[in-house]
Design a protein around this motif. Structure first.
Motif, mmCIF file in Angstrom:
data_model
loop_
_atom_site.group_PDB
_atom_site.id
_atom_site.type_symbol
_atom_site.label_atom_id
_atom_site.label_comp_id
_atom_site.label_asym_id
_atom_site.label_seq_id
_atom_site.Cartn_x
_atom_site.Cartn_y
_atom_site.Cartn_z
ATOM 1 N N HIS A 1 5.261 -0.505 -9.565
ATOM 2 C CA HIS A 1 4.781 0.718 -9.231
ATOM 3 C C HIS A 1 4.602 1.530 -10.193
ATOM 4 C CE1 HIS A 1 6.288 0.861 -5.005
ATOM 5 N NE2 HIS A 1 5.415 0.604 -4.869
ATOM 6 N N GLY A 2 4.878 1.313 -12.054
ATOM 7 C CA GLY A 2 4.105 1.486 -12.910
ATOM 8 C C GLY A 2 5.634 1.960 -14.104
ATOM 9 N N LEU A 3 6.406 2.282 -13.546
ATOM 10 C CA LEU A 3 7.273 3.284 -14.196
ATOM 11 C C LEU A 3 8.761 2.835 -14.921
ATOM 12 C CD1 LEU A 3 8.719 4.741 -10.579
ATOM 13 C CD2 LEU A 3 7.216 5.289 -12.545
ATOM 14 N N VAL A 4 8.252 0.970 -15.024
ATOM 15 C CA VAL A 4 9.646 0.141 -16.022
ATOM 16 C C VAL A 4 8.790 -1.064 -16.466
ATOM 17 C CG1 VAL A 4 11.577 -1.238 -15.619
ATOM 18 C CG2 VAL A 4 11.317 0.854 -14.526
ATOM 19 N N ARG A 5 8.881 -0.920 -17.181
ATOM 20 C CA ARG A 5 7.921 -2.589 -18.297
ATOM 21 C C ARG A 5 9.515 -3.348 -18.984
ATOM 22 N NH1 ARG A 5 7.143 -0.286 -22.089
ATOM 23 N NH2 ARG A 5 5.176 0.239 -22.066
ATOM 24 N N ARG B 1 0.236 -1.259 0.052
ATOM 25 C CA ARG B 1 -0.414 -0.150 -0.268
ATOM 26 C C ARG B 1 0.644 0.867 0.064
ATOM 27 N NH1 ARG B 1 -5.056 -0.941 1.053
ATOM 28 N NH2 ARG B 1 -6.031 1.715 1.826
ATOM 29 N N LEU B 2 0.357 2.436 -1.015
ATOM 30 C CA LEU B 2 1.186 3.549 -1.329
ATOM 31 C C LEU B 2 0.925 4.553 -0.110
ATOM 32 C CD1 LEU B 2 1.735 3.431 -4.652
ATOM 33 C CD2 LEU B 2 3.901 2.820 -3.149
ATOM 34 N N VAL C 1 7.821 6.054 -4.213
ATOM 35 C CA VAL C 1 7.879 5.406 -5.624
ATOM 36 C C VAL C 1 8.872 5.519 -5.958
ATOM 37 C CG1 VAL C 1 7.023 5.528 -7.798
ATOM 38 C CG2 VAL C 1 5.567 5.341 -5.705
ATOM 39 N N ILE C 2 9.399 6.967 -5.589
ATOM 40 C CA ILE C 2 10.451 6.608 -7.049
ATOM 41 C C ILE C 2 12.413 7.076 -6.051
ATOM 42 C CG2 ILE C 2 9.741 8.543 -8.691
ATOM 43 C CD1 ILE C 2 10.919 11.218 -6.533
ATOM 44 N N SER C 3 11.961 6.914 -4.508
ATOM 45 C CA SER C 3 13.088 6.811 -3.714
ATOM 46 C C SER C 3 13.290 5.502 -3.057
ATOM 47 C CB SER C 3 12.702 7.018 -2.030
ATOM 48 O OG SER C 3 11.659 5.933 -1.610
ATOM 49 N N GLY C 4 14.633 5.323 -3.486
ATOM 50 C CA GLY C 4 15.981 4.085 -3.717
ATOM 51 C C GLY C 4 17.485 4.586 -4.134
ATOM 52 N N ARG C 5 18.709 4.334 -3.842
ATOM 53 C CA ARG C 5 20.227 4.282 -4.265
ATOM 54 C C ARG C 5 20.058 5.138 -5.368
ATOM 55 N NH1 ARG C 5 23.831 6.388 -5.606
ATOM 56 N NH2 ARG C 5 25.574 5.779 -5.074
ATOM 57 N N TRP C 6 19.649 3.922 -6.120
ATOM 58 C CA TRP C 6 19.765 3.431 -7.357
ATOM 59 C C TRP C 6 18.787 4.129 -8.742
ATOM 60 C CZ3 TRP C 6 24.648 3.167 -8.769
ATOM 61 C CH2 TRP C 6 25.845 2.882 -8.037
#
Length: 130
Positions: free
Chosen positions: A64-68, A7-8, A19-24
């Motif tokens: 999260h729908g950012l990458v396919r 859940r977001l 959704v965009i957090s993360g080192r890379w």
């Protein structure tokens, strides 16, 4: 759109950051903005990331729908990752974050400790290629 496993947050700004957090994630997206890439190509572009972390970050962005992720019916099988339209919509946001990071470092007199900004607007890159 695939069903989200986690859940977001309800607050939109908090949701976006989650959704965009993360080192890379920003770096991975940057490398997918211009074209699809295989896992090995992404890893070669980011020598500091382990394969395990790269796969984990790609899976989260896919969720999260950012990458396919596209699997080709070949032997051996080939998998390519690409930014979705939703992922591509983050390009101006990542550019703004990069610029703000530079501003922050400048305000704290730490520009000498700052690496070059990874995110660059695609339009500017295209203009230099002409």
């Amino acid at each position: 759109m695939t069903k989200l496993i986690k859940r977001l947050p309800m607050l939109p700004a908090e949701r976006a950051l989650k959704v965009i957090s993360g080192r890379w994630k920003a770096v991975i997206l940057y490398h997918l903005f211009d074209r699809p890439r295989r896992l090995s190509a992404l890893q070669a572009l980011m020598p500091g990331i382990t394969q395990k972390v790269l796969i984990q970050q790609l899976r989260e962005m896919e969720e999260h729908g950012l990458v396919r992720r596209e699997i080709f019916a070949e032997i051996p099988s080939r998998v390519e990752y690409s930014a979705t339209r939703l992922g591509l919509s983050l390009e101006p946001i990542l550019l703004a974050l990069c610029q703000w990071g530079q501003h922050h470092a400048d305000e704290l007199n730490e520009m000498d400790r700052l690496a070059d900004c990874v995110i660059r607007p695609r339009q500017a890159q295209d203009a230099h290629a002409v």
